[in-house]
Design an enzyme around this catalytic site. Structure first.
Site, short mmCIF file in Angstrom:
data_model
loop_
_atom_site.label_atom_id
_atom_site.label_comp_id
_atom_site.label_asym_id
_atom_site.label_seq_id
_atom_site.Cartn_x
_atom_site.Cartn_y
_atom_site.Cartn_z
CG HIS A 1 -22.01 -45.45 -41.65
ND1 HIS A 1 -22.03 -46.27 -42.75
CD2 HIS A 1 -21.24 -44.37 -41.99
CE1 HIS A 1 -21.31 -45.71 -43.72
NE2 HIS A 1 -20.83 -44.56 -43.28
CG HIS B 1 -15.89 -42.81 -42.84
ND1 HIS B 1 -16.40 -43.79 -42.03
CD2 HIS B 1 -16.90 -42.47 -43.69
CE1 HIS B 1 -17.65 -44.04 -42.38
NE2 HIS B 1 -17.98 -43.27 -43.37
CD GLU C 1 -19.02 -33.61 -45.43
OE1 GLU C 1 -19.89 -33.07 -46.10
OE2 GLU C 1 -17.80 -33.41 -45.57
CG ASP C 2 -21.72 -36.32 -41.16
OD1 ASP C 2 -21.80 -35.50 -42.09
OD2 ASP C 2 -21.88 -37.54 -41.30
CG ASP D 1 -18.80 -44.23 -46.70
OD1 ASP D 1 -19.57 -44.38 -45.74
OD2 ASP D 1 -18.85 -43.28 -47.52
CG ASP E 1 -29.04 -77.33 -63.71
OD1 ASP E 1 -29.39 -77.20 -62.52
OD2 ASP E 1 -29.67 -77.99 -64.54
MN MN Z 1 -19.88 -42.84 -44.29
#
Ligand code: MN
Length: 741
Positions: A54, A78, A82-83, A157, A278
């Site tokens: 990701h 990024h 957070e993770d 993101d 069309d």
């Molecule tokens: Mn992300």
């Protein structure tokens, strides 16, 4: 050109998309890549892929947006704060202030609950919805510090998350898709990054309206082969023609149709898929601005342009600075082809918006418009950092800054309509549907009746009251009255009146032309078709419209008609009486008309005074000694009583080809502002033309005089010539043959 959707599988892969990196930037990206890879090690996405994929995908999208190394590094990192246990301080030490700040900004945008579009039917709720959207955007600004790149990273993101949304639970899919449609797509639009906007919209629609999405996608697929063959032919042909005319560097390509745009168009215009689909679309991209106009000429030469479909957004860029030439043509098979012509520079503006100009952020390149926009964003962000500001003040600032030129009003069904500041119920109505705009007669705002030039404010619920039929008012176009500010509304109103005016112009133009031909006595000899061709109009209708609009005056019509009539008379003369054109100057002219006869051509003739023959009478010639031929009526006593010997001197004569048109009475009415010497001037002209005046009457009504002339003319040409001459007499307003003359 589409946003890259390929995810690099290695560092080399990612770097290969950035061929001109300097060693420092390359090293920065390498370190960020390794850091993120290590940090997210062992984590997986819902898809089962390593989480790190990701991060790389987001970086690839940022690369596609042509952002520079720091933003790409931040894209890789990024999610790391957070993770994973990695902190912002740690990033600052390793990657510098900018990267750390960008990552911090993106991290703080996580997990802000937004319930967009949960509105049902009451007004208060709808207002809340808008405020929730504003609230989210507000937080975006507050947390992203002073760097707009946070927004780009957030959009990248979101784009990748949307691409992989299929792995989420259905209820989560719907919520995220709505949020994307309501907040992120408009945000991308606002920043002018169409590539991301379209893709976000299409991906959202897939979850919000799955059936519609699938049906449109399937139908596009079904017809893809046909379409591609067709487009290829159009593209090749245009390319060849451009090259032939000296434009060799053109990039010509079919323009992909986005599902959401097809869907919106079907909904907006209430037309079936086929009709939207069309329409073929081609884009021509060139190096130089002047080539754009040249290419336009070539396109219009190659295929028949569709009237009123041409827009010059180069000369007059759209509100969001979009530039291109737009036109539509009919191809050989009568199919509509839309063509956009632009330079590469304009193309990058259109596709990447602010991002395309990020490299100019230091202002060295002096792209003032983008400078202005970026500065406005920066200023607002600084404002957002000030923690002493109350929420309300901040909201106000948002409305007057980032949203300085936008108003968000709501339909009774809860749909948010995005309008420029100063927009009115009229703008709102036209935004919903042209027909609603045309028929708008009143408006309720939050239930209260307001004037149609009421300035809407964000959050107001607007209900348009329409009449069953009828059109807009011309007042709406009066800038001072302030009925509308959007170009969309103004164009629709103008178009309405142009069309209405055209119909009226055609009718009044027809009247004018009819009257003019009638007046000149040419109604039977000159057709509308001939006249419109003389003025080089493609159709009689166009000609009438131009006359009705006053582009062609009745004077021009009469001059051109008389000219044509003279030309035709000459043609007839050449065919039927060539000798007339070559008649010797000193040829004897009979006192009244031409008399032809066996052996009489060129002989001196005179009318006998005993019987006074007039044209139409049966006549006979008597050859006199030395005085030519005397013309008598056959019933003349002198002829009847001739001796046999004298009878040998009789010759057959006739009035010739002009017997009946030789001399006839014509009435002409001359209308003029009365003045001394008017009658004298008019009669002088008649005399100069050697036309006898049989009768002249003058009548006056106020200061208008009408001279009624009864003239003795020998050929119709004299009348038309007289009319045009008298018309030029001072104070004369009209000259015509009254009916019945
Ligand atoms: Mn992300």
């Amino acid at each position: 050109m589409t946003m890259t959707s390929f995810t690099p599988t290695s560092l080399e892969d990612l770097l290969s998309a950035m061929p001109r990196l300097n060693p420092n930037d390359r090293a920065l990206i390498e370190r960020a890549y390794r850091k993120a890879e290590a940090g997210h090690a062992g984590q997986t996405r819902k898809s089962g892929d390593p989480y790190f994929t990701h991060c790389v995908a987001v970086a690839a999208i940022l690369t596609d947006l042509k952002l520079e190394a720091e933003a790409i590094a931040a894209g890789l990192l990024h999610d790391i704060v957070e993770d994973t246990p990695v902190t912002v301080d740690e990033l600052r030490e390793e990657f510098g202030v900018t990267v750390a700040r960008l990552v911090e900004g993106v991290s703080k945008l996580k997990n802000i609950p937004v319930e967009a579009n949960l509105n049902k039917d009451n007004t208060g709720r709808k207002k809340t919805v808008i405020n929730k959207e504003l609230e989210y955007i507000r937080r975006m600004f507050m947390h992203m510090g002073e760097d707009v790149r946070v927004m780009f990273i957030k959009l990248a993101d979101r784009l990748h998350n949307m691409r992989t949304l299929g792995f989420m639970k259905p209820e989560k899919q719907l919520r995220i898709a709505r949020e994307t449609m309501d907040i992120f797509a408009p945000l991308a639009n606002r920043l002018g990054i169409w590539q991301i906007k379209w893709e976000l919209e299409d991906l959202s629609l897939r979850y919000i309206e799955p059936d519609t999405y699938r049906s449109i996608a399937a139908r596009i697929d079904e017809r893809r082969a046909d379409r591609e063959t067709y487009m290829q032919r159009i593209v090749e042909k245009l390319k060849a023609e451009l090259a032939k005319q000296g434009i060799h560097n053109a990039t010509v390509a079919g323009r992909p149709k986005h599902i959401t745009s097809i869907y919106n168009k079907m909904k907006r215009k209430n037309i079936p898929f086929e009709q939207v689909f069309d329409v073929r679309a081609v884009r021509v991209i060139l190096n130089e601005k002047h080539e754009c106009y040249q290419a336009l000429g070539i396109v219009h030469n190659l295929w028949k342009p569709i009237p009123r479909e041409f827009d010059d957004y180069i000369g007059q860029p759209k509100d969001n600075h979009y530039q291109s030439l737009h036109t539509a043509v009919y191809d050989e098979n009568g199919k509509t082809v839309e063509i956009q012509i632009r330079t590469w520079d304009m193309h990058h503006h259109a596709e990447y918006g602010i991002a395309a100009h990020w490299k100019y952020k230091e202002g060295v390149n002096g792209d003032s418009e983008y400078e202005r926009r970026l500065n406005a964003l920066r200023k607002m962000m600084e404002f957002g950092k000030d923690t002493n500001e109350s929420d309300d003040d901040y909201m106000d600032a948002l409305k007057t800054d980032f949203f300085q030129d936008r108003v968000y009003a709501v339909t009774p069904k809860g749909e948010v309509i995005d309008l420029p500041l100063g927009a009115t119920p009229i703008d709102f109505a036209y935004h919903i549907h042209t027909d609603i705009g045309h028929r708008a007669r009143g408006a309720r705002v939050n239930g209260q009746l307001v004037k149609l030039n009421h300035k809407l404010r964000s959050g107001e619920q607007v209900e348009i009251q329409t009449t069953k039929s009828g059109g807009p008012s011309r007042d709406w176009l009066n800038a001072e009255a302030g009925y509308c500010v959007t170009n969309r509304a103004k164009e629709k109103i103008r178009y309405y009146f142009r069309k209405l005016d055209r119909d009226q112009h055609i009718a009044s133009g027809r009247d004018i032309v009819e009257r003019e031909l009638d007046r000149l006595g040419l109604s039977n000899s000159i057709t509308f078709q001939t006249l419109s061709e003389l003025f080089e109009f493609p159709s009689v209708e166009d000609f009438f419209a131009a006359v009705g609009a006053g582009d062609i005056t009745s004077n021009q019509i009469s001059n051109r008609s008389l000219e044509e009539e003279r030309r035709r008379q000459r043609e007839i003369d050449i065919k039927t009486q060539p000798e007339k054109l070559f008649k010797p100057r000193n040829a004897p002219t009979p006192p009244t008309g031409a008399i032809t006869g066996v052996g009489a051509t060129g002989m001196l003739t005179r009318l006998a005074t005993c019987c006074n023959p007039v044209p139409g009478d049966e006549i006979i010639g008597f050859v006199t000694r030395g005085r030519g031929v005397t013309i008598h009526r056959t019933s003349c006593g002198n002829i009847v009583n001739l001796s046999d010997h004298e009878r040998e001197r009789l010759i057959d004569v006739s009035w010739g080809g002009q017997t009946t048109t030789n001399r006839y009475l014509v009435c002409l009415d001359v209308v003029a502002y009365d003045r001394a010497g008017l009658a004298r001037d008019v009669t002088a002209i008649v005399a100069d033309e050697r036309v006898n005046i049989h009768d002249l009457r003058v009548s006056r009504k106020g200061d208008i005089s009408t001279l009624s002339l009864k003239l003795e003319v020998s050929e119709p040409r004299q009348v038309t010539r007289l009319i045009s001459l008298i018309q030029q007499v001072n104070s004369v307003t009209d000259v015509y043959r009254p009916h019945g003359s």
